[in-house]
Scaffold this motif. Structure first.
Motif, PDB file in Angstrom:
ATOM      1  N   PHE A  32       0.876  -1.163   0.000  1.00 14.70           N
ATOM      2  CA  PHE A  32       0.000   0.000   0.000  1.00 14.70           C
ATOM      3  C   PHE A  32       0.916   1.216   0.000  1.00 14.70           C
ATOM      4  CE2 PHE A  32      -3.160   2.664   2.672  1.00 14.70           C
ATOM      5  CZ  PHE A  32      -3.643   3.274   1.519  1.00 14.70           C
ATOM      6  N   VAL A  33       0.946   1.937  -1.100  1.00 13.67           N
ATOM      7  CA  VAL A  33       1.948   2.970  -1.317  1.00 13.67           C
ATOM      8  C   VAL A  33       1.869   4.069  -0.258  1.00 13.67           C
ATOM      9  CG1 VAL A  33       2.796   4.708  -2.933  1.00 13.67           C
ATOM     10  CG2 VAL A  33       2.085   2.467  -3.778  1.00 13.67           C
ATOM     11  N   GLN A  34       0.655   4.480   0.096  1.00 14.47           N
ATOM     12  CA  GLN A  34       0.539   5.526   1.118  1.00 14.47           C
ATOM     13  C   GLN A  34       1.149   5.092   2.454  1.00 14.47           C
ATOM     14  OE1 GLN A  34      -1.717   5.120  -1.364  1.00 14.47           O
ATOM     15  NE2 GLN A  34      -3.354   6.636  -1.258  1.00 14.47           N
ATOM     16  N   GLU A  35       0.995   3.834   2.793  1.00 17.04           N
ATOM     17  CA  GLU A  35       1.587   3.333   4.031  1.00 17.04           C
ATOM     18  C   GLU A  35       3.100   3.472   4.003  1.00 17.04           C
ATOM     19  OE1 GLU A  35       2.056  -0.803   6.632  1.00 17.04           O
ATOM     20  OE2 GLU A  35       0.943  -0.819   4.745  1.00 17.04           O
ATOM     21  N   SER A  36       3.702   3.095   2.871  1.00 17.64           N
ATOM     22  CA  SER A  36       5.146   3.174   2.752  1.00 17.64           C
ATOM     23  C   SER A  36       5.628   4.613   2.857  1.00 17.64           C
ATOM     24  CB  SER A  36       5.588   2.574   1.410  1.00 17.64           C
ATOM     25  OG  SER A  36       6.990   2.599   1.278  1.00 17.64           O
TER      26      SER A  36
END
Length: 361
Positions: free
Chosen positions: A304-308
């Motif tokens: 999940f890109v936002q998490e990263s």
């Protein structure tokens, strides 16, 4: 014991002032650090020699350093596939050397007065400092900056509240990343959602362009392609095959990354490029902003890109537009670690930065 630990910190890990960002050979790009480590391990297996410059980052005997490289060389060779990213290489170093034997670490006679009961703690701290020095030597991420990404993509059959539609992109061009929270993606018109919505004039132009190129009339082909691009489409060469694709600009939902001219703006963009370049993405679109961008969640190979971006301290939780508690939790984790933009004592909020620029301040 406090004095002994201060002595250990001073003696066992003495990185140069720039060691957190620049490794040996002047390494600044993390991928170069991975290549340098792989090269040195390969060279060690042939010559049994460790890099001469290592002593600038850690203070230990050459025999102890040889023991480290011997363990690392074995671990690297046994890892399938071998580490490719800086994070993977850093984790391998940490996991391999944290099992280091006491015999591999030399302790000065000046701390021989320490009671045996606490020596094991001393060794643990000592090894941690040596690992830090080795990571700094190669410009690899330090232990406290590594993040565990536990959130995978939602099931395909799930319908999150407010979801409007879903996109499945073709591989992303790194140049399509505008900054740390905006990216341009393309979806093939062969996709079931797109196929019925391609304008007739775009279909005709694509056919005529193919015919013009077959006749080597490249000026006409370029003219037709311009019409296709103006309509929001593009013909993209994908594995030696031309694919007609629809263009979408995506604003990552729930985060706000530093602008390009702000501190950590370039780092945020580089991180997003590293995650998505040449990858196919799954985009869940929830809204459209005033600039015509789709606002959505992006998933890439289970990440999940936002998490990263939040966990690495390269974006703020954009609470004005998204109140999801998990985003707030990930931002707080990065704040606590003081990674990325949180390494600054008082980082400026990007929405305030933009407001100041609009008002001429």
């Amino acid at each position: 014991m406090g004095n002994a630990l201060r002595f250990l910190c001073a003696k066992c890990c003495e990185p140069s002032p720039e060691s957190d960002s620049v490794g040996h050979h002047g390494v600044t790009a993390e991928t170069v650090g991975v290549s340098a480590l792989a090269h040195d391990l390969y060279n060690f297996e042939i010559t049994n020699q460790v890099p001469q410059e290592l002593g600038k980052h850690v203070v230990s005997s050459r025999k102890a350093q040889s023991n480290w490289y011997k363990k690392l060389a074995v671990a690297w060779r046994e890892t399938k596939p071998p580490p490719k990213s800086a994070e993977e290489a850093s984790r391998l170093v940490i996991q391999t050397l944290k099992r280091h034997q006491k015999a591999d670490v030399e302790v000065s006679d000046r701390i021989s007065f320490i009671p045996l009961g606490i020596m094991s703690t001393i060794y643990i701290i000592l090894i941690a400092l040596l690992v830090k020095g080795l990571l700094a030597f190669y410009g690899l991420p330090l232990h406290h900056t590594l993040v565990d990404l536990t959130t995978g993509p939602p099931p395909s059959h799930s319908q999150p509240q407010g979801l409007k539609f879903e996109l499945h992109t073709i591989p992303v061009d790194p140049k399509a990343v505008a900054d740390g929270d905006t990216i341009t993606v393309y979806v093939s018109v062969e996709d079931s959602r797109e196929s019925a919505n391609v304008p007739r004039e775009v279909q005709v132009a694509a056919v005529e362009r193919a015919n013009a190129r077959a006749q080597r009339n490249y000026d006409r082909a370029d003219e037709l392609h311009k019409h296709i691009i103006d309509a929001g489409y593009r013909v993209i060469n994908l594995q030696n095959e031309e694919v007609l694709a629809k263009k979408y600009r995506i604003r990552l939902r729930g985060i706000d990354a530093p602008e390009g001219k702000m501190p950590f703006g370039q780092e945020a963009k580089d991180e997003l490029v590293k995650i998505v370049q040449n990858k196919c993405l799954r985009v869940l679109v929830f809204d459209e902003d005033r600039y015509g961008r789709c606002v959505g969640d992006i998933y890439c190979n289970g990440i999940f890109v936002q998490e990263s971006m939040l966990k690495k301290g390269l974006a703020w939780h954009y609470k004005a537009y998204d109140r999801r508690p998990e985003l707030d939790k990930w931002e707080k984790e990065a704040r606590a670690k003081r990674v990325g933009l949180w390494s600054s004592s008082n980082p400026e909020m990007p929405w305030e930065w933009r407001k100041d620029r609009r008002q001429g301040r």
